[in-house]
Design an enzyme around this catalytic site. Sequence first.
Site, mmCIF file in Angstrom:
data_model
loop_
_atom_site.group_PDB
_atom_site.id
_atom_site.type_symbol
_atom_site.label_atom_id
_atom_site.label_comp_id
_atom_site.label_asym_id
_atom_site.label_seq_id
_atom_site.Cartn_x
_atom_site.Cartn_y
_atom_site.Cartn_z
ATOM 1 N N ARG A 82 0.861 -1.187 0.000
ATOM 2 C CA ARG A 82 0.000 0.000 0.000
ATOM 3 C C ARG A 82 0.899 1.240 0.000
ATOM 4 O O ARG A 82 1.715 1.414 0.902
ATOM 5 C CB ARG A 82 -0.892 -0.026 1.254
ATOM 6 C CG ARG A 82 -1.713 1.211 1.424
ATOM 7 C CD ARG A 82 -2.726 1.110 2.579
ATOM 8 N NE ARG A 82 -3.413 2.368 2.648
ATOM 9 C CZ ARG A 82 -3.255 3.264 3.624
ATOM 10 N NH1 ARG A 82 -2.484 3.008 4.657
ATOM 11 N NH2 ARG A 82 -3.895 4.410 3.581
ATOM 12 N N HIS A 126 -2.723 11.151 0.581
ATOM 13 C CA HIS A 126 -2.123 10.934 1.907
ATOM 14 C C HIS A 126 -1.457 12.263 2.289
ATOM 15 O O HIS A 126 -0.251 12.341 2.491
ATOM 16 C CB HIS A 126 -1.147 9.765 1.866
ATOM 17 C CG HIS A 126 -0.851 9.154 3.204
ATOM 18 N ND1 HIS A 126 -1.026 7.810 3.490
ATOM 19 C CD2 HIS A 126 -0.378 9.700 4.358
ATOM 20 C CE1 HIS A 126 -0.661 7.562 4.734
ATOM 21 N NE2 HIS A 126 -0.254 8.700 5.295
ATOM 22 N N GLU A 171 -7.140 8.766 6.214
ATOM 23 C CA GLU A 171 -7.346 9.468 7.483
ATOM 24 C C GLU A 171 -7.800 10.924 7.319
ATOM 25 O O GLU A 171 -7.083 11.858 7.732
ATOM 26 C CB GLU A 171 -6.076 9.406 8.342
ATOM 27 C CG GLU A 171 -5.589 7.995 8.611
ATOM 28 C CD GLU A 171 -4.353 7.934 9.506
ATOM 29 O OE1 GLU A 171 -3.802 8.994 9.841
ATOM 30 O OE2 GLU A 171 -3.956 6.822 9.883
ATOM 31 N N ASN A 297 -7.141 2.204 10.021
ATOM 32 C CA ASN A 297 -5.811 2.387 10.598
ATOM 33 C C ASN A 297 -5.981 2.375 12.111
ATOM 34 O O ASN A 297 -6.673 3.241 12.670
ATOM 35 C CB ASN A 297 -5.195 3.703 10.145
ATOM 36 C CG ASN A 297 -4.896 3.695 8.648
ATOM 37 O OD1 ASN A 297 -5.036 2.669 7.983
ATOM 38 N ND2 ASN A 297 -4.481 4.830 8.129
ATOM 39 N N TYR A 299 -4.040 2.120 15.852
ATOM 40 C CA TYR A 299 -2.793 2.170 16.629
ATOM 41 C C TYR A 299 -3.037 2.000 18.119
ATOM 42 O O TYR A 299 -2.285 1.344 18.816
ATOM 43 C CB TYR A 299 -2.066 3.498 16.376
ATOM 44 C CG TYR A 299 -1.506 3.558 14.976
ATOM 45 C CD1 TYR A 299 -0.249 3.048 14.699
ATOM 46 C CD2 TYR A 299 -2.263 4.077 13.927
ATOM 47 C CE1 TYR A 299 0.268 3.056 13.407
ATOM 48 C CE2 TYR A 299 -1.752 4.091 12.625
ATOM 49 C CZ TYR A 299 -0.495 3.581 12.375
ATOM 50 O OH TYR A 299 -0.001 3.578 11.099
ATOM 51 N N GLU A 351 -3.432 -0.013 8.240
ATOM 52 C CA GLU A 351 -2.225 0.401 8.971
ATOM 53 C C GLU A 351 -2.324 -0.120 10.392
ATOM 54 O O GLU A 351 -3.371 0.013 11.042
ATOM 55 C CB GLU A 351 -2.084 1.930 9.059
ATOM 56 C CG GLU A 351 -1.659 2.602 7.800
ATOM 57 C CD GLU A 351 -1.475 4.109 7.969
ATOM 58 O OE1 GLU A 351 -1.175 4.575 9.097
ATOM 59 O OE2 GLU A 351 -1.642 4.823 6.970
HETATM 60 O O1 IFM Z 1 2.831 7.834 9.776
HETATM 61 C C1 IFM Z 1 1.458 7.885 9.956
HETATM 62 C C2 IFM Z 1 0.744 7.666 8.638
HETATM 63 O O2 IFM Z 1 1.119 8.594 7.686
HETATM 64 C C3 IFM Z 1 -0.743 7.772 8.823
HETATM 65 N N1 IFM Z 1 -1.200 6.942 9.903
HETATM 66 C C4 IFM Z 1 -0.502 7.020 11.149
HETATM 67 C C5 IFM Z 1 0.987 6.830 10.919
HETATM 68 C C6 IFM Z 1 1.744 6.874 12.261
HETATM 69 O O3 IFM Z 1 1.535 8.098 12.901
#
Ligand code: IFM
Length: 452
Positions: A82, A126, A171, A297, A299, A351
């Site tokens: 990706r 992006h 995002e 995404n 985290y 992500e």
């Molecule tokens: O690096 C970023 C990415 O560009 C978008 N999602 C979160 C990642 C980590 O912060």
Amino acid sequence: MNSNNDIDSTFPPDFLWGVATSAFQIEGAAAEDGKGRSIWDDFCRVPGAIVDGSNGDVACDHYHRWAADLDMIKGLGVDAYRFSISWPRVRPTGEGAWNEAGLAFYEKLVDGLIERGIKPCITLYHWDLPSALQAKGGWANRETVHRFVEYALEIGRRFGDRAESITTHNEPWIVATLGHETGTFAPGIKNRAMAAQVSHHLLLSHGLALQALRERGCKAQLGIVLNLSPTYPATDSAEDHKAAKVADAHLLRWYLDPIFHGRYPQEALDDLGADAPKVEPGDFALIGQKLDYLGINYYSRSVISAKGQWKAGSQGHALTDMGWEVYPQGLTELLLRLHRDYPGVPLYITENGAAFKDQITNGLVHDADRTRYIAEHIEAVAQAMKQGARIGGYMVWSLMDNFEWASGYEKRFGIVHVDYESQARHLKDSARWYRDFLKRQRMLRSGAAQPA
Ligand code: IFM
């Protein structure tokens, strides 16, 4: 999962495993072959905007090292890569003539991936808006929506037959909120009403692009990628529950509800009051185009306290180098919620990964924390699938260390270490673990191995 991070779940044979990057974070070659400037090129020049004062001029020099990087990706044994296209590289001012030299780079990249048996997953936006469009108001200007659709159509025309997928936005919450409300990301504006309008235009551009691409018969799967950090109240108090609900309406439902339910969440509209965006008749019908997939995404979680008193890690969860809690169960819960509240669309983890402070010694990086993080989150995906969620793939963020936006090069998310002086790449232990995990998955699928 055991202490060696062995995962005993077998994923379906067509599950898409991948790694992810984005153009500004890795390409470099900021002014080469006719590339135009982007808002991130400009933002990096603002004193104090980037922690280490760095920029994306060279980054990982991927623009020149793409062939070796693709070999490295192939070596990991992933199914998909990706990446994003730099809009100002292919159309320097965001309108007018296309830059053939810039497009040629992505031709090489896409063909190079296919030659190596890797599926190209393209992201259109992006975050690197052509500066010339920002000068005309950027995403706050409804005209930018139409420039984006032209860009999407050109990429669809050139790559739609070879790309596995085309994602409109990565995002959009970050673009709207960090870019236009807190001003901590490009273009560095602090205006809540503008941020809300930007979010609406981003959604509109997504819907219009999907509609136009489909009308032209684009063969790639079409979707959007959202950063979905589930919100939890800090305590059981009614105030914290209420605050968590409002935060959830701003972060998750603000982007999901218009696409799936044709409206913005009332809790967020009430909170915005006069700052709510102007919506023209018919906008929601355009935004609500059917998705072929929803990219997520993930985290960490967000814990919300009405008084803003909660401290990450105070409940004993480990923190990454970003100060984000390691909270894999949040991913299982999120996927099950999406499956319940927004059914019918395949979900992809587009992500997932973590920054940790890495030490490189003789070319080796023993990043046990990152390996464990990735393994735990893959396990969390497996748990959601066992409970019925429809998940089509998982991609690690990121293939390699890169420019982490306002954090510059200080935060390393890669499973491959990058020495920014020499541009040498070295697989970290996490990359070796991922490669071996994928090998084992292939063996399990073919019946050649027993579950761990
Ligand atoms: O690096 C970023 C990415 O560009 C978008 N999602 C979160 C990642 C980590 O912060």
